[in-house]
Structures are given as structure tokens and as C-alpha cells.
Design a protein around this motif. Structure first.
Motif, short mmCIF file in Angstrom:
data_model
loop_
_atom_site.label_atom_id
_atom_site.label_comp_id
_atom_site.label_asym_id
_atom_site.label_seq_id
_atom_site.Cartn_x
_atom_site.Cartn_y
_atom_site.Cartn_z
N GLY A 116 0.84 -1.20 -0.07
CA GLY A 116 -0.10 -0.19 -0.14
C GLY A 116 0.91 1.16 0.08
N GLY A 117 2.17 1.20 -0.56
CA GLY A 117 2.92 2.42 -0.59
C GLY A 117 3.17 2.89 -1.74
N PHE A 118 3.35 4.26 -1.99
CA PHE A 118 4.04 4.78 -3.05
C PHE A 118 5.53 5.36 -2.61
CE2 PHE A 118 5.31 9.17 -4.55
CZ PHE A 118 5.46 8.83 -6.03
N VAL A 119 6.52 4.83 -3.40
CA VAL A 119 8.00 5.27 -3.06
C VAL A 119 8.53 5.93 -3.93
CG1 VAL A 119 10.15 4.56 -2.21
CG2 VAL A 119 8.07 3.18 -1.37
N CYS A 120 9.09 7.11 -3.59
CA CYS A 120 9.91 8.24 -4.74
C CYS A 120 11.08 8.11 -4.14
CB CYS A 120 9.08 9.42 -4.58
SG CYS A 120 9.66 10.47 -5.83
N LEU A 121 12.14 7.81 -5.39
CA LEU A 121 13.57 7.70 -4.89
C LEU A 121 14.18 8.90 -5.34
CD1 LEU A 121 14.32 3.95 -6.03
CD2 LEU A 121 13.88 4.71 -3.58
N ASP A 122 14.52 10.15 -4.62
CA ASP A 122 15.24 11.06 -5.14
C ASP A 122 16.40 11.37 -3.99
OD1 ASP A 122 13.68 12.03 -3.15
OD2 ASP A 122 12.49 13.58 -4.43
N SER A 123 16.64 12.65 -4.11
CA SER A 123 17.78 12.97 -2.98
C SER A 123 16.96 12.67 -1.37
CB SER A 123 17.82 14.44 -2.84
OG SER A 123 16.64 15.09 -2.69
N LEU A 124 15.75 12.66 -1.18
CA LEU A 124 15.32 12.32 -0.35
C LEU A 124 14.11 11.37 -0.23
CD1 LEU A 124 15.12 15.88 1.87
CD2 LEU A 124 16.58 13.83 2.46
N ASP A 125 14.30 10.07 -0.04
CA ASP A 125 13.26 9.05 -0.18
C ASP A 125 11.97 9.51 0.76
OD1 ASP A 125 15.09 7.89 -1.54
OD2 ASP A 125 15.00 6.01 -0.75
N HIS A 126 10.69 9.23 -0.07
CA HIS A 126 9.62 9.79 0.53
C HIS A 126 8.68 8.79 0.17
CE1 HIS A 126 9.69 12.71 -2.90
NE2 HIS A 126 8.17 12.38 -2.93
N ASP A 128 4.17 7.46 0.44
CA ASP A 128 2.67 8.06 0.77
C ASP A 128 1.78 6.65 0.73
OD1 ASP A 128 0.06 9.24 0.65
OD2 ASP A 128 -0.10 9.15 -1.40
N GLY A 129 0.73 6.75 1.39
CA GLY A 129 -0.07 5.32 1.51
C GLY A 129 -0.90 5.04 0.26
N TRP A 130 -1.34 3.86 -0.07
CA TRP A 130 -2.26 3.59 -1.03
C TRP A 130 -3.02 2.40 -0.59
CZ3 TRP A 130 -1.41 0.08 -5.71
CH2 TRP A 130 -2.27 0.30 -6.77
N THR A 131 -3.67 1.86 -1.53
CA THR A 131 -4.30 0.40 -1.15
C THR A 131 -3.33 -0.70 -1.32
OG1 THR A 131 -6.23 -0.82 -1.83
CG2 THR A 131 -4.95 0.09 -3.52
N THR A 132 -3.76 -1.78 -0.88
CA THR A 132 -3.01 -3.07 -0.97
C THR A 132 -3.27 -3.77 -2.28
OG1 THR A 132 -4.12 -4.25 0.20
CG2 THR A 132 -2.51 -3.03 1.49
N TYR A 133 -2.40 -4.49 -2.72
CA TYR A 133 -2.57 -5.55 -3.86
C TYR A 133 -2.10 -6.91 -3.63
CZ TYR A 133 1.63 -3.85 -6.20
OH TYR A 133 2.93 -3.65 -6.35
#
Length: 218
Positions: A116-126, A128-133
Motif C-alpha cells: 500500500g505504499g508509493f515510494v519516490c527515490l530522489d535525494s530524500l526518499d519519501h 505515501d499510503g495507497w491500497t494494498t494489492y
């Protein structure tokens, strides 16, 4: 009334029919057999990526997005542990991937995880929640490279983040780095897999894709 004879230059409507071009122009792409971690196996004409042994690993698509493209892709997921899908610009070295044919920096990308996560890899990983699959679910990603925004949905449902509209360019997750972007699959344990659906002919929910979005080609 006399009979009108056909000219010897006459062509039937069927003969005049020209098939429409591939969506987005070019040849629909697949996973790249020269651009994946050593513990990832490709099958099904390089459309299915499967993790053969435990250990975080990535595979990228052969084709990348073009400048300003609005791209729509689908992934049929098999989840053992952490089978994720998204887009990367290059090898995310902080996730231990080994890509024989890939550019090695910078390490930038984003993906959606089964927990259920959105992960963004940049200078600071961050994140956001989402639904599970889980296994058997089809994940759709609409990515507007000009706006730097991405939307996701499961099994043709509503787009997330909630209330966002890819066709209108509203909402979406912010993607804070420049392309070109390659579609990717990320696995963490043996059996994690993703079948890419970059070809419009393979789309499960293409009938409800956002207006103006095209497939990923090479």
C-alpha cells in the motif's frame, strides 16, 4: 438505367483500409533482457519478470518515455513478498540492483508497492499510503511526464491519489526529477513477478485509460 462499369484502377474499401499506427508510435516495448539484476528471470517473450532468488532487484523496460509523453501502462502482479512496479531513470543503487547494461547514476525513480505504499527515490526518499494489492491484481499507472505527475489504480478502479484525474492533469503524485523514464519491476523475494502490459493489445483496462495517454514503445 445502365450498368456502371468499375475502372481497372478500382480498389475495394477493404483494400483501401490502412491499419491504425501503434499507439504512441514505434514498437511496443518489453522488459530489457540486457538490463536487469542477475537474480531476475525473463520469460514469455520478455514480458514476465520473475525473481529467481531472494534479494532486492530491478528490471527496466527496453523503451523509455519520450519528452512530454503521457504514458499509460499496466502490470499483472504476482506477489510473494514485495513485488512492486513503477518507473525509474536509472539503477536504484541503494536497492542493491545489478544492471549489466544500465546507466549507473543518478538513482531516481518511483514505484507502487503491494503493502500500500508509493515510494519516490530522489535525494530524500519519501512515501505515501495507497491500497494494498496481491497476486492476480492488475496495476495501471498513468504518468504525465510533462507535468511530472503519476496516478495509479487497481483492477480498473478509481485513480489514486483520490480525486485526481490524469486526463485533466489534476492531483497525482509529484515526480521531482527529469526523464527519460523506464518502466520497472522491483522484487524482494523468490517468486515475485510482474507481467508487463505496455502493448495496447495486451491492456486489460485500456477501454478506460485516460484520454490522451499512449503505450510505452521502443
Amino acid at each position: 438505367m445502365g450498368i456502371i462499369k468499375k475502372s481497372r484502377f478500382y480498389q475495394s474499401p477493404a483494400a483501401l483500409y490502412v491499419p491504425p499506427p501503434v499507439v504512441g508510435g514505434g514498437t511496443p516495448t518489453t522488459w530489457n533482457p540486457l538490463d536487469h539484476a542477475t537474480n531476475i528471470n525473463l520469460t514469455g517473450s520478455n514480458k514476465t519478470s520473475t525473481l529467481g532468488t531472494t534479494g532486492y532487484a530491478f528490471v527496466r523496460s527496453k523503451g523509455a518515455t519520450t519528452t512530454g509523453q503521457k504514458v499509460y501502462v499496466e502490470f499483472l502482479m504476482t506477489v510473494t513478498y514485495s513485488s512492486s512496479s513503477g518507473f525509474i531513470t536509472s539503477v536504484p543503487t541503494n536497492y542493491g540492483a545489478s544492471f549489466p547494461g544500465a546507466v549507473t547514476s543518478p538513482s531516481e525513480g518511483f514505484f507502487y508497492a503491494p503493502t500500500g505504499g508509493f515510494v519516490c527515490l530522489d535525494s530524500l526518499d519519501h512515501s505515501d499510503g495507497w491500497t494494498t494489492y496481491t497476486s492476480g491484481d492488475v496495476i495501471s499507472i498513468a504518468f504525465d511526464t510533462a507535468l511530472g505527475r503519476s496516478w495509479v489504480r487497481k483492477n480498473g478502479g478509481s485513480w489514486y491519489p483520490a480525486g485526481g484525474d490524469p486526463a485533466a492533469g489534476t492531483g497525482g503524485h509529484r515526480i521531482p526529477f527529469a526523464g527519460p523514464y523506464y518502466a520497472c519491476h522491483h522484487g524482494g523475494d523468490t517468486g515475485d513477478a510482474a507481467t508487463c502490459k505496455f502493448d495496447p493489445a495486451d491492456w486489460t483496462y485500456g477501454g478506460t485509460k485516460p484520454t490522451g495517454f499512449t503505450g510505452l514503445v521502443e
